[in-house]
Write an enzyme that holds these catalytic residues in place. Structure first.
Site, PDB file in Angstrom:
ATOM      1  CE  LYS A   1      -3.877  -1.923   2.660  1.00 31.10           C
ATOM      2  NZ  LYS A   1      -4.620  -1.821   3.941  1.00 31.10           N
TER       3      LYS A   1
ATOM      4  CE  LYS B   1       5.444   7.707  16.974  1.00 33.59           C
ATOM      5  NZ  LYS B   1       6.209   6.499  16.601  1.00 33.59           N
TER       6      LYS B   1
ATOM      7  CG  HIS C   1       2.809  32.694  31.741  1.00 29.93           C
ATOM      8  ND1 HIS C   1       3.641  31.765  32.336  1.00 29.93           N
ATOM      9  CD2 HIS C   1       1.920  33.089  32.693  1.00 29.93           C
ATOM     10  CE1 HIS C   1       3.269  31.618  33.597  1.00 29.93           C
ATOM     11  NE2 HIS C   1       2.220  32.410  33.836  1.00 29.93           N
TER      12      HIS C   1
END
Length: 462
Positions: free
Chosen positions: A41, A55, A439
């Site tokens: 593939k 993952k 932040h």
């Protein structure tokens, strides 16, 4: 062999993995007539048996850990168990969606896809299914396979490779992972999250031995805390079946037993029996040798990806494939600086790096010319919120640029993009320190590390 006008191309690519299909897509975009030959593939190992499915497994494992740990955030959660059929449905759905998208891309660029096992038949042709495909140029992109060790047979039953681990229908009660590199520690991490008892066997003195030693030690500390066992510094001797599983014996006589043995000792090049040597292509230990522009010693043949002796990473294949296509189209190209390629190990915690290690920097520039700084994520607000720990280590040439960024902690793979720019643009610590980072983010930790290296630390001790 049959040959007609419909089988003559500007570029014939043997192998449709990351490097091959990247070259095909970019080549077609630049007006080249491209044939892409693939026996399985399109998408190769990365999409179907590597990067993407592993993952997905690791993310499922992360959710399992979060379910166990919800109470520490004031959320009453519990883990009822792991439904491997459900995990595979999720994983396979991700792969299928990406595969469909890739097929659409290839069709839209009008790349000719040839299904079948190809063989290099001349410096300008590949034979497939009794048909000869001729190109002004040929690109070898046949990738890699899961290696084993002498006398150790991967049978897909109790002794398995990564491709078998990805389709396992259960969570093993116990597993031995032979190899503490990227593949080994990722599967060890996922299996531990799913509830398995895991032991890693690594012959070298550290886990992820290609990384900076500080990163290896931080990962080892984190794995100990998670209950992942490992044995370092002694090599494998033999493996044998027991009544219920597998027994592994090391060179020093130590023995380990488990239900399964995962062999994760690296990947070798797929090059045997494909006609490369017969056509005069220079090789070494099965790898095809190239120059920095990915040209072989045969003028009409290039090679890409895991088939060549460079970093075995999908994104390296993408970059090399694009480079080759652009070179063949007559564009000016720049060789890849492999030190400048980001590297990520997606275990828990993640290990991410770009540039060179402190040890290599000292070898290259001299020990007295290298400065290293460690920034603990304990001082980073977002890392505290996420309950992750770790460090960012910077390696700098004294009074010069940062030549290495080494990070350990959850989600550090998402921070390596800026680190890549810092290294590749040869940034000075003071230049990065001028940048205002958002932040609270983990990305801010990278900025704070450079503030400290520039001599003006904020949320860090002098």
């Amino acid at each position: 062999m049959a040959n007609d006008a419909s089988t003559v191309f500007d570029l014939v690519i043997l192998g449709g993995g990351s490097g091959g299909y990247a070259a095909a897509l970019r080549g077609a975009q630049l007006g080249l007539d491209v044939a892409l030959i693939e026996k399985d593939k399109v998408g190769g190992t990365c999409l179907h048996r590597g990067c993407i499915p592993t993952k997905a497994l690791l993310h499922a494992g992360e959710l399992a850990d979060q379910a166990r740990e919800g109470a520490s955030f004031g959320v009453n959660t519990s883990l009822d168990g792991i439904d491997m059929a459900g995990v595979h449905k999720y994983k396979d759905g991700v792969v299928a969606g990406l595969y469909k998208g890739l097929q659409g891309l290839i069709a839209s660029r009008k790349v000719t896809v040839v299904e079948g096992e190809g063989r290099l038949s001349s410096p300008t042709s590949v034979d497939v299914n009794g048909q000869r495909y001729t190109g002004r140029h040929v690109l070898l992109a046949t990738g890699s396979y899961s290696k084993s060790l002498p006398g150790l047979e991967i049978d897909g039953n109790r002794i398995i490779a990564s491709e078998h681990a990805l389709t396992l229908d259960r969570v093993p009660k116990s597993a031995i992972v032979l190899g503490g590199g990227v593949i080994g520690v990722e599967f060890a991490s996922a299996w531990k999250s799913f509830g398995a008892d895991v032991t890693i066997i690594e012959g070298l003195k550290h886990l992820v031995p290609a990384e900076d030693e500080n990163s290896s030690k931080l990962l080892e500390r984190a794995f100990r805390k998670r209950g992942i066992k490992f044995n370092l510094g002694t090599f494998f001797e033999k493996a044998e079946y027991t009544q219920d599983g597998v027994k592994v014996t090391l060179a020093d006589g130590k023995e380990f037993e488990a239900e399964l043995l995962l062999v994760a000792v690296g990947r070798g090049p797929v090059s045997q029996g494909l006609g490369y040597e017969e056509q005069g292509v220079a090789m070494d230990r099965g790898f095809v040798l190239t120059d920095p522009y990915k040209r072989t010693n045969v003028p009409t043949i290039s090679a890409v990806g895991d088939l060549t002796p460079v970093l075995q990473l999908a994104h390296v294949g993408f970059g090399e494939g694009i480079l080759i296509a652009e070179r063949l189209a007559g564009l000016d190209v720049v060789p890849i600086d492999y030190d400048g390629v980001p590297r990520v190990t997606y275990c828990h915690p993640e290990v991410a790096s770009v540039g060179i290690t402190e040890e290599k920097a000292k070898e290259k520039y001299g020990a007295d010319k290298v400065v290293a700084l460690k920034y603990n994520l304990g001082g980073n607000g977002k890392s505290k919120i996420l309950k992750t720990s770790g460090e960012i280590k910077l390696v700098q040439v004294k009074d010069g640029p940062v030549v290495g960024v080494h990070m350990v902690g959850d989600r550090m793979g998402e921070q390596v993009g800026e680190a890549q720019l810092i290294y590749n643009w040869e940034a000075l610590p003071a230049e990065v320190a001028q940048l205002v980072h958002a932040h609270p983010t983990q990305n801010e930790a990278l900025g704070e590390a450079h503030l400290a290296l520039a001599g003006k630390p904020l949320h860090a001790h002098d």
